[in-house]
Design a protein around this motif. Structure first.
Motif, PDB file in Angstrom:
ATOM      1  N   ASP A 237       0.831  -1.204   0.000  1.00  0.00           N
ATOM      2  CA  ASP A 237       0.000   0.000   0.000  1.00  0.00           C
ATOM      3  C   ASP A 237       0.869   1.259   0.000  1.00  0.00           C
ATOM      4  OD1 ASP A 237      -2.352   1.406   0.073  1.00  0.00           O
ATOM      5  OD2 ASP A 237      -2.908   0.817   2.103  1.00  0.00           O
ATOM      6  N   ASP A 238       0.286   2.363  -0.462  1.00  0.00           N
ATOM      7  CA  ASP A 238       0.936   3.682  -0.393  1.00  0.00           C
ATOM      8  C   ASP A 238       2.320   3.673  -1.023  1.00  0.00           C
ATOM      9  OD1 ASP A 238      -1.299   4.260   1.077  1.00  0.00           O
ATOM     10  OD2 ASP A 238      -0.287   4.373   2.997  1.00  0.00           O
TER      11      ASP A 238
ATOM     12  N   GLU B  64      -4.420   4.261  -6.751  1.00  0.00           N
ATOM     13  CA  GLU B  64      -5.482   4.752  -5.868  1.00  0.00           C
ATOM     14  C   GLU B  64      -5.620   6.257  -6.020  1.00  0.00           C
ATOM     15  OE1 GLU B  64      -4.241   3.268  -1.940  1.00  0.00           O
ATOM     16  OE2 GLU B  64      -3.162   5.131  -1.643  1.00  0.00           O
TER      17      GLU B  64
HETATM   18 CA    CA Z   1      -3.220   3.605   0.180  1.00  0.00          CA
END
Ligand code: CA
Ligand code: C2E
Ligand code: CA
Ligand code: CA
Length: 275
Positions: free
Chosen positions: A179-180, A236
């Motif tokens: 993630d990220d 995202e």
């Molecule tokens: Ca994220």
């Protein structure tokens, strides 16, 4: 002068006290909410860019208030993390998410997988593998339909027993996403060895894509790197058609963002899947 310095110090202390009061009060309210399952799990769709169809959903926790408003996770996850409540909160989200995804499978949507976020502090004791296992058992969801989202910092941590727990969870057949991506420090060597299925590019690089060129080279490089590691790439924070078009051009696999839907409660997600 000295006096001025001392005043400033006292002022600083007062501000600190006030802040810890606010956090203490938040924790006093959060604890019973978590213990009595008063939190809510919202779901945001992930869209396969090639087909335009929903392929997965991300579970995102909210704290509903009596006046109908919601408190968002950025406000209370840090409090839960520093108080140890995060384990119970995490178990609740995992169980809810697995049960909802299993329900979707039971009505024929077997292609759907669910992603759940994990915090660094959920690895503090060794309870996580057991929590994941029991969420899968209780719900009957196949392990391959559960994805756990880890940040680069969790993966970069090579002391402690995080990696051991991750290997244990992996052996259950659960999938992982990073993630990220792009905001933290990555051990690229370990990233490759860990073999996560998906890499999620952080929204700070995505929201202005197609409008200004600032992040385009970087996003393109990340996509190419992920492909060379056989990972699927998720963008995202896709908010508009321009960003989506650019992502398609760059070969990104999956999109997530307000362009399609914000995170919604499950009854709304039911409707979205059937529309
Ligand atoms: Ca994220
Ligand atoms: P995240 O995992 O990076 O989740 C994505 C965040 O981006 C979500 O915020 C989502 O609502 C938001 N988002 C989605 N699409 C867009 C878009 O197009 N534009 C913009 N500007 N934002 C978009 P949310 O739900 O407020 O969650 C914030 C963070 O809280 C999450 O970031 C995650 O790190 C954490 N979090 C949420 N639920 C959980 C949980 O159950 N457990 C743990 N440990 N952390 C959680
Ligand atoms: Ca996430
Ligand atoms: Ca985040």
């Amino acid at each position: 002068s000295k006096r001025k310095g001392r005043n400033r110090f006292e002022y600083y202390n007062a501000a600190l006290d006030e802040r810890s009061d606010v956090l203490f009060n938040l924790l006093q309210q959060l604890r019973p909410a978590v213990l009595h399952n008063k939190l809510a799990v919202y779901y945001q769709p992930l869209i396969a860019l090639e087909t335009g169809k929903v392929c997965a959903m991300e579970a995102l926790v909210r704290w509903p208030q009596e006046d109908g408003s919601l408190i968002f996770p950025d406000q209370f996850i840090p409090v839960a993390e520093s108080s140890g409540l995060i384990n119970q909160l995490g178990a609740f989200v995992l169980t809810e998410a697995c049960e909802y995804c299993a329900y979707q499978h039971s009505i024929g949507n077997k292609y759907l997988s669910v992603a759940v976020n994990l915090s660094f502090s959920q690895f503090r004791d060794n309870s996580l593998p057991g929590i994941v296992k029991s969420a899968l058992q209780k719900s009957g969801l196949p392990a391959v339909s559960l994805e756990l989202e880890l940040t680069e910092s969790i993966l970069a941590d090579d002391h402690g027993n995080i990696r051991k727990q991750l290997e244990h969870i992996k052996q259950l057949g659960v999938q992982f996403s990073i993630d990220d991506f792009g905001t933290g420090y990555s051990n690229l060597n370990y990233l490759r060895a860990f073999n996560a299925g998906k890499l999620k590019i952080d929204k700070i690089f995505i929201t202005t894509l197609g409008i200004d060129q600032k992040h385009e080279t970087l996003v393109s490089a990340i996509i190419n790197m992920a492909k060379s590691l056989d990972m699927q790439v998720v963008a995202e924070g896709v908010e508009n058609e321009a960003a989506k078009a650019k992502l398609v051009e760059l070969g990104c696999d999956i999109g997530q963002g307000y362009l399609w839907s914000k995170p919604i409660p499950k009854h709304e997600f039911d409707v979205l899947l059937n529309s």
